[in-house]
Design a protein around this motif. Structure first.
Motif, mmCIF file in Angstrom:
data_model
loop_
_atom_site.group_PDB
_atom_site.id
_atom_site.type_symbol
_atom_site.label_atom_id
_atom_site.label_comp_id
_atom_site.label_asym_id
_atom_site.label_seq_id
_atom_site.Cartn_x
_atom_site.Cartn_y
_atom_site.Cartn_z
ATOM 1 N N LEU A 6 11.819 -49.263 -35.429
ATOM 2 C CA LEU A 6 11.000 -49.887 -34.390
ATOM 3 C C LEU A 6 11.260 -49.177 -33.069
ATOM 4 O O LEU A 6 12.410 -48.917 -32.706
ATOM 5 N N SER A 7 10.185 -48.865 -32.365
ATOM 6 C CA SER A 7 10.315 -48.312 -31.024
ATOM 7 C C SER A 7 9.114 -48.776 -30.216
ATOM 8 O O SER A 7 8.091 -49.163 -30.782
ATOM 9 N N GLY A 8 9.240 -48.754 -28.909
ATOM 10 C CA GLY A 8 8.136 -49.222 -28.079
ATOM 11 C C GLY A 8 8.214 -48.691 -26.670
ATOM 12 O O GLY A 8 9.223 -48.111 -26.252
ATOM 13 N N MET A 9 7.129 -48.897 -25.937
ATOM 14 C CA MET A 9 7.066 -48.486 -24.538
ATOM 15 C C MET A 9 6.327 -49.554 -23.747
ATOM 16 O O MET A 9 5.413 -50.201 -24.258
ATOM 17 N N ARG A 10 6.740 -49.716 -22.494
ATOM 18 C CA ARG A 10 6.074 -50.676 -21.621
ATOM 19 C C ARG A 10 4.812 -50.045 -21.030
ATOM 20 O O ARG A 10 4.836 -48.883 -20.608
ATOM 21 N N PRO A 11 3.700 -50.788 -20.977
ATOM 22 C CA PRO A 11 2.472 -50.244 -20.386
ATOM 23 C C PRO A 11 2.502 -50.388 -18.866
ATOM 24 O O PRO A 11 2.117 -51.411 -18.307
ATOM 25 N N THR A 12 2.968 -49.344 -18.203
ATOM 26 C CA THR A 12 3.113 -49.418 -16.742
ATOM 27 C C THR A 12 2.360 -48.302 -16.034
ATOM 28 O O THR A 12 2.599 -48.051 -14.855
ATOM 29 N N GLY A 13 1.460 -47.624 -16.722
ATOM 30 C CA GLY A 13 0.696 -46.551 -16.094
ATOM 31 C C GLY A 13 0.524 -45.377 -17.042
ATOM 32 O O GLY A 13 0.925 -45.428 -18.204
ATOM 33 N N LYS A 14 -0.100 -44.312 -16.543
ATOM 34 C CA LYS A 14 -0.389 -43.145 -17.378
ATOM 35 C C LYS A 14 0.897 -42.480 -17.863
ATOM 36 O O LYS A 14 1.860 -42.361 -17.115
ATOM 37 N N ASP A 51 4.440 -60.361 -10.980
ATOM 38 C CA ASP A 51 3.674 -60.745 -9.794
ATOM 39 C C ASP A 51 2.444 -59.866 -9.568
ATOM 40 O O ASP A 51 1.646 -60.123 -8.669
ATOM 41 N N ASP A 52 2.287 -58.812 -10.375
ATOM 42 C CA ASP A 52 1.111 -57.946 -10.270
ATOM 43 C C ASP A 52 0.818 -57.377 -11.650
ATOM 44 O O ASP A 52 1.372 -56.358 -12.053
ATOM 45 N N VAL A 53 -0.076 -58.059 -12.360
ATOM 46 C CA VAL A 53 -0.330 -57.680 -13.763
ATOM 47 C C VAL A 53 -1.572 -56.803 -13.902
ATOM 48 O O VAL A 53 -2.004 -56.523 -15.013
ATOM 49 N N SER A 54 -2.127 -56.362 -12.776
ATOM 50 C CA SER A 54 -3.396 -55.635 -12.819
ATOM 51 C C SER A 54 -3.314 -54.347 -13.634
ATOM 52 O O SER A 54 -4.293 -53.930 -14.254
#
Length: 397
Positions: A6-14, A51-54
């Motif tokens: 199992l591996s993963g990454m946070r969706p925080t931008g390009k 506080d900013d999920v956009s």
């Protein structure tokens, strides 16, 4: 018991080339040899960006396209979104009932991140408890290995401790010994071999006998998953192993340098994204700083003092690097000449990514179908684990 990663990454931008060389390239290799699950960790993104999920939703789909463009194959690996598999949250809640608060407070990255992100209000349970959510992510799939860097090893140790505590509290069935012996009978000849190896391990402390017994257990076709987990604990004179302890699969820290010579990172503003336009890549590399000694074209320089040289280590061959060394030190080539092979190398690496990505950009529904299928497969694994967890905790009525 499964050879599952199992591996993963946070969706925080390009995603940028540092992500590719540090993580995704390893994924592409591992998917051919292991049962791999690659997770979009959107709940984890909320731990610091609540506080900013956009950015989260748009980043999810961009990130999955980047994975697919980089070579992740949905026919070989399971690609899914964490929040679409509610069993993650359920197991996290169950584990929070048995995990001492002090275990979370001592995780090294907790205090480090509090200091680094001092401008954010991180006095939340979500932030304190994110290593436990990470443990749930791993344990709900009974992953045997988790690719991590050195800084994440304490998280895997916490996961192992939590699994051990859970199995100690809930793995002792009233008729455990009888069920284990019945399972061994089902194994036939291999069951007798298992008993011999178990005796060698318990009486003589023979670690190789334990490994051999596990191999026998993995290879047996006559027992189901529940019996297999039961016997895994029986081998070591423990109870049923409901949540197997994972191993950290150490990965090298990314050596991908940024445009300024530091590690490539969004926070440094020195990145090249995976699918950046060729003209933008060219402009960025041409604008890179070089050896300060080369004020004029005729001034000799030293590649070791130039950030561009670090990119040559990644993107050019030995012959080109010898040409750079000789040309820079003798001032027979200029800095723009030196940078061109790097530009060519980056564009060459990106070209197949653009080609793979195009089908998903043309048909966004294809990406959503891949993720929906992945979420369905992931949830099937997670649901099986949670059935046993609920039963063990007296919640399986």
């Amino acid at each position: 018991m499964a050879d599952r990663i199992l591996s993963g990454m946070r969706p925080t931008g390009k995603l940028h080339l540092g992500h590719y060389h540090g993580v995704i390239k390893n994924w592409v290799e591992m998917q051919h040899a292991h049962d791999c699950l690659f997770m979009v960790a959107d709940w984890h993104a909320l731990t610091t960006a609540y506080d900013d999920v956009s950015v989260i939703e748009a980043s999810i789909w961009d990130m999955v396209i980047d994975w697919l463009a980089a070579g992740v194959d949905p026919d070989k690996a399971t690609v899914f979104i964490q929040s679409r598999v509610p069993e993650h949250a359920e197991l996290h809640l169950a584990l929070s009932m048995i995990t001492p608060l002090s275990w979370l407070e001592r995780v090294p990255t907790y205090k480090d991140q509090i200091e680094k992100l001092s401008t954010k209000d991180l006095g939340t349970y979500g932030f304190l408890g994110y290593p436990l959510l990470q443990a749930a992510d791993i344990l709900v799939y009974r992953a045997s290995q988790v690719p991590v860097g050195e800084d994440q090893v304490p998280h895997i140790e916490l996961t192992r401790e939590v699994a051990r505590r859970f199995n100690h509290l809930y793995g002792r069935e009233p008729n455990f010994e009888e069920l284990a012996k019945a399972a061994i009978k089902k194994m036939g000849k291999s069951g007798k071999e298992l008993e011999k190896l178990r005796t060698r391990y318990l009486q003589d402390g023979d670690a190789e006998a334990l490994l051999a017994a596990r191999e026998v257990l993995i290879g047996s076709q006559n027992i189901g998953a529940a019996d297999r987990e039961r016997l895994l604990g029986y081998l070591e004179n423990k109870g049923k192993i409901i949540l197997p302890e994972p191993e950290a699969k150490l990965t090298e820290a990314s050596k991908m340098p940024g445009l300024d010579g530091q590690k490539m990172s969004k926070s440094y503003g020195n990145t090249i994204t995976l699918r950046e336009a060729p003209e933008s890549v060219t402009k960025k590399v041409r604008a890179m700083p070089t050896d300060p000694a080369r004020v004029r074209r005729t001034d000799a320089g030293d590649p070791a003092k130039c950030p561009v040289w670090q990119l040559h280590q990644v993107y050019t061959d030995e012959t080109t690097r010898e040409w750079v060394q000789a040309g820079c030190k003798s001032a027979s080539i200029g800095c723009l000449e030196c940078k061109q092979p790097v530009i060519d190398g980056v564009l060459r690496e990106q070209q197949p990514m653009f080609e793979r990505a195009q089908q998903y950009l043309d048909n966004p529904n294809l990406v959503r179908e891949i993720v929906a299928d992945g979420c369905s497969r992931a949830r099937a694994h997670a649901a099986e684990t949670m059935r046993e967890v609920r039963d063990a905790m007296g919640l399986g009525y």
